[in-house]
Design a protein around this motif. Sequence first.
Motif, PDB file in Angstrom:
ATOM      1  N   LEU A   1       0.842  -1.201   0.000  1.00 16.92           N
ATOM      2  CA  LEU A   1       0.000   0.000   0.000  1.00 16.92           C
ATOM      3  C   LEU A   1       0.875   1.248   0.000  1.00 16.92           C
ATOM      4  CD1 LEU A   1      -2.621  -1.169   2.657  1.00 16.92           C
ATOM      5  CD2 LEU A   1      -2.759  -1.325   0.164  1.00 16.92           C
ATOM      6  N   ARG A   2       0.444   2.316  -0.747  1.00 18.71           N
ATOM      7  CA  ARG A   2      -0.787   2.313  -1.494  1.00 18.71           C
ATOM      8  C   ARG A   2      -0.564   2.168  -2.981  1.00 18.71           C
ATOM      9  NH1 ARG A   2      -2.394   8.642  -2.277  1.00 18.71           N
ATOM     10  NH2 ARG A   2      -0.181   9.040  -2.105  1.00 18.71           N
ATOM     11  N   ALA A   3       0.650   2.544  -3.471  1.00 19.29           N
ATOM     12  CA  ALA A   3       0.842   2.611  -4.917  1.00 19.29           C
ATOM     13  C   ALA A   3       0.737   1.244  -5.586  1.00 19.29           C
ATOM     14  CB  ALA A   3       2.185   3.261  -5.248  1.00 19.29           C
ATOM     15  N   GLY A   4       1.036   0.178  -4.848  1.00 21.65           N
ATOM     16  CA  GLY A   4       0.954  -1.160  -5.429  1.00 21.65           C
ATOM     17  C   GLY A   4      -0.435  -1.491  -5.947  1.00 21.65           C
ATOM     18  N   LEU A   5      -1.463  -0.848  -5.358  1.00 25.18           N
ATOM     19  CA  LEU A   5      -2.845  -1.120  -5.786  1.00 25.18           C
ATOM     20  C   LEU A   5      -3.043  -0.820  -7.267  1.00 25.18           C
ATOM     21  CD1 LEU A   5      -4.811   0.438  -2.776  1.00 25.18           C
ATOM     22  CD2 LEU A   5      -4.387  -1.990  -3.237  1.00 25.18           C
ATOM     23  N   GLY A   6      -2.285   0.157  -7.773  1.00 27.66           N
ATOM     24  CA  GLY A   6      -2.464   0.585  -9.164  1.00 27.66           C
ATOM     25  C   GLY A   6      -2.085  -0.466 -10.186  1.00 27.66           C
ATOM     26  N   MET A   7      -1.376  -1.512  -9.783  1.00 21.29           N
ATOM     27  CA  MET A   7      -0.955  -2.535 -10.747  1.00 21.29           C
ATOM     28  C   MET A   7      -1.760  -3.829 -10.620  1.00 21.29           C
ATOM     29  SD  MET A   7       3.187  -1.908 -10.646  1.00 21.29           S
ATOM     30  CE  MET A   7       3.596  -2.778 -12.150  1.00 21.29           C
ATOM     31  N   VAL A   8      -2.648  -3.899  -9.620  1.00 20.68           N
ATOM     32  CA  VAL A   8      -3.321  -5.182  -9.335  1.00 20.68           C
ATOM     33  C   VAL A   8      -4.308  -5.576 -10.438  1.00 20.68           C
ATOM     34  CG1 VAL A   8      -4.922  -6.328  -7.751  1.00 20.68           C
ATOM     35  CG2 VAL A   8      -3.009  -5.021  -6.848  1.00 20.68           C
ATOM     36  N   ASP A   9      -5.167  -4.651 -10.852  1.00 25.95           N
ATOM     37  CA  ASP A   9      -6.220  -5.025 -11.807  1.00 25.95           C
ATOM     38  C   ASP A   9      -5.648  -5.483 -13.140  1.00 25.95           C
ATOM     39  OD1 ASP A   9      -8.107  -4.524  -9.936  1.00 25.95           O
ATOM     40  OD2 ASP A   9      -8.796  -2.624 -10.791  1.00 25.95           O
ATOM     41  N   GLY A  10      -4.576  -4.842 -13.576  1.00 23.03           N
ATOM     42  CA  GLY A  10      -3.948  -5.241 -14.841  1.00 23.03           C
ATOM     43  C   GLY A  10      -3.463  -6.679 -14.791  1.00 23.03           C
ATOM     44  N   ILE A  11      -2.898  -7.073 -13.659  1.00 20.60           N
ATOM     45  CA  ILE A  11      -2.404  -8.450 -13.525  1.00 20.60           C
ATOM     46  C   ILE A  11      -3.586  -9.412 -13.408  1.00 20.60           C
ATOM     47  CG2 ILE A  11      -0.885  -9.994 -12.220  1.00 20.60           C
ATOM     48  CD1 ILE A  11       0.457  -7.466 -11.075  1.00 20.60           C
ATOM     49  N   LEU A  12      -4.601  -8.991 -12.671  1.00 20.45           N
ATOM     50  CA  LEU A  12      -5.766  -9.872 -12.481  1.00 20.45           C
ATOM     51  C   LEU A  12      -6.501 -10.159 -13.787  1.00 20.45           C
ATOM     52  CD1 LEU A  12      -7.398  -8.672  -9.129  1.00 20.45           C
ATOM     53  CD2 LEU A  12      -6.275 -10.863  -9.585  1.00 20.45           C
ATOM     54  N   ARG A  13      -6.384  -9.246 -14.751  1.00 15.70           N
ATOM     55  CA  ARG A  13      -7.034  -9.527 -16.048  1.00 15.70           C
ATOM     56  C   ARG A  13      -6.412 -10.753 -16.706  1.00 15.70           C
ATOM     57  NH1 ARG A  13      -7.261  -4.166 -16.793  1.00 15.70           N
ATOM     58  NH2 ARG A  13      -5.548  -4.121 -18.289  1.00 15.70           N
ATOM     59  N   LEU A  14      -5.106 -10.964 -16.469  1.00 19.16           N
ATOM     60  CA  LEU A  14      -4.442 -12.134 -17.059  1.00 19.16           C
ATOM     61  C   LEU A  14      -4.511 -13.350 -16.139  1.00 19.16           C
ATOM     62  CD1 LEU A  14      -1.203 -10.932 -18.846  1.00 19.16           C
ATOM     63  CD2 LEU A  14      -3.534 -11.020 -19.656  1.00 19.16           C
ATOM     64  N   ILE A  15      -4.531 -13.107 -14.825  1.00 16.64           N
ATOM     65  CA  ILE A  15      -4.531 -14.218 -13.863  1.00 16.64           C
ATOM     66  C   ILE A  15      -5.725 -14.018 -12.926  1.00 16.64           C
ATOM     67  CG2 ILE A  15      -3.040 -15.602 -12.345  1.00 16.64           C
ATOM     68  CD1 ILE A  15      -0.710 -13.747 -13.091  1.00 16.64           C
ATOM     69  N   PRO A  16      -6.936 -14.223 -13.448  1.00 18.37           N
ATOM     70  CA  PRO A  16      -8.117 -13.854 -12.658  1.00 18.37           C
ATOM     71  C   PRO A  16      -8.301 -14.689 -11.400  1.00 18.37           C
ATOM     72  CG  PRO A  16      -8.739 -14.878 -14.758  1.00 18.37           C
ATOM     73  CD  PRO A  16      -7.266 -14.672 -14.806  1.00 18.37           C
ATOM     74  N   ALA A  17      -7.673 -15.882 -11.348  1.00 22.33           N
ATOM     75  CA  ALA A  17      -7.865 -16.732 -10.166  1.00 22.33           C
ATOM     76  C   ALA A  17      -6.898 -16.382  -9.041  1.00 22.33           C
ATOM     77  CB  ALA A  17      -7.699 -18.193 -10.551  1.00 22.33           C
ATOM     78  N   ALA A  18      -6.002 -15.436  -9.271  1.00 20.87           N
ATOM     79  CA  ALA A  18      -5.033 -15.091  -8.218  1.00 20.87           C
ATOM     80  C   ALA A  18      -5.757 -14.528  -6.997  1.00 20.87           C
ATOM     81  CB  ALA A  18      -4.035 -14.066  -8.754  1.00 20.87           C
ATOM     82  N   LYS A  19      -5.225 -14.858  -5.811  1.00 17.28           N
ATOM     83  CA  LYS A  19      -5.730 -14.245  -4.578  1.00 17.28           C
ATOM     84  C   LYS A  19      -4.887 -12.987  -4.330  1.00 17.28           C
ATOM     85  CE  LYS A  19      -8.585 -17.479  -2.765  1.00 17.28           C
ATOM     86  NZ  LYS A  19      -8.882 -18.329  -3.906  1.00 17.28           N
TER      87      LYS A  19
END
Length: 209
Positions: A78-96
């Motif tokens: 937190l906090r800037a790391g949040l800005g990269m999460v959605d982009g990664i989740l689009r490729l790896i949607p099952a990630a926790k």
Amino acid sequence: MANVYVLDHPLIQHKLTYIRNKDTGTKEFRELVDEVAALMAFEITRDMPLEEIEIETPVTTAKTKILSGKKIGLIPILRAGLGMVDGILRLIPAAKVGHVGLYRDPETLKPVEYYIKLPSDINERELIVIDPMLATGGSANDAIHSLKKRGANNIKLMCLIAAPEGVELVKKEHPDVDIYLAALDEKLNDHGYIVPGLGDAGDRLFGTK
Ligand code: URA
């Protein structure tokens, strides 16, 4: 010894130029960071193990591959790391997704973890710690120590931009952690900003000052 990978794909470098530009506004900055995160995830997952299965296509049976092996955990700092999460989740949607919040006590200079919430099975997951700006490396270093203390044993670090000082610290303290960057910049200035860098990633992502 840890490997350091600079993911200098032309699309990443092109988008990073606009991310660095001080005239890029919050909306565009956020979208570009999200896109670069997705492009970086493509490279970071290059070594993910596959297994063969048999399926029926409309034409015949075929042996094809699917992902197998370790599950992924994303750990934005937190906090800037949040800005990269959605982009990664689009490729790896099952990630926790787990979260770590840290600050350094100005008197003791010791890291204070003010927030941590992790998937229960981090010892079975490949964790990607996300810290867009690896400056002194203090936060990423402390976050990785904290994850290891809780059982994590397979960690990668993903940053947009790093200073040599941050890379050296993480390499020294965590020789088992590979580091993935979009760019390795020149140095830190007297205020702890990466040069040339992009300014304060959190402020630029969230429109604060
Ligand atoms: N954190 C930032 O957001 N930017 C820097 O340049 C250094 C640390």
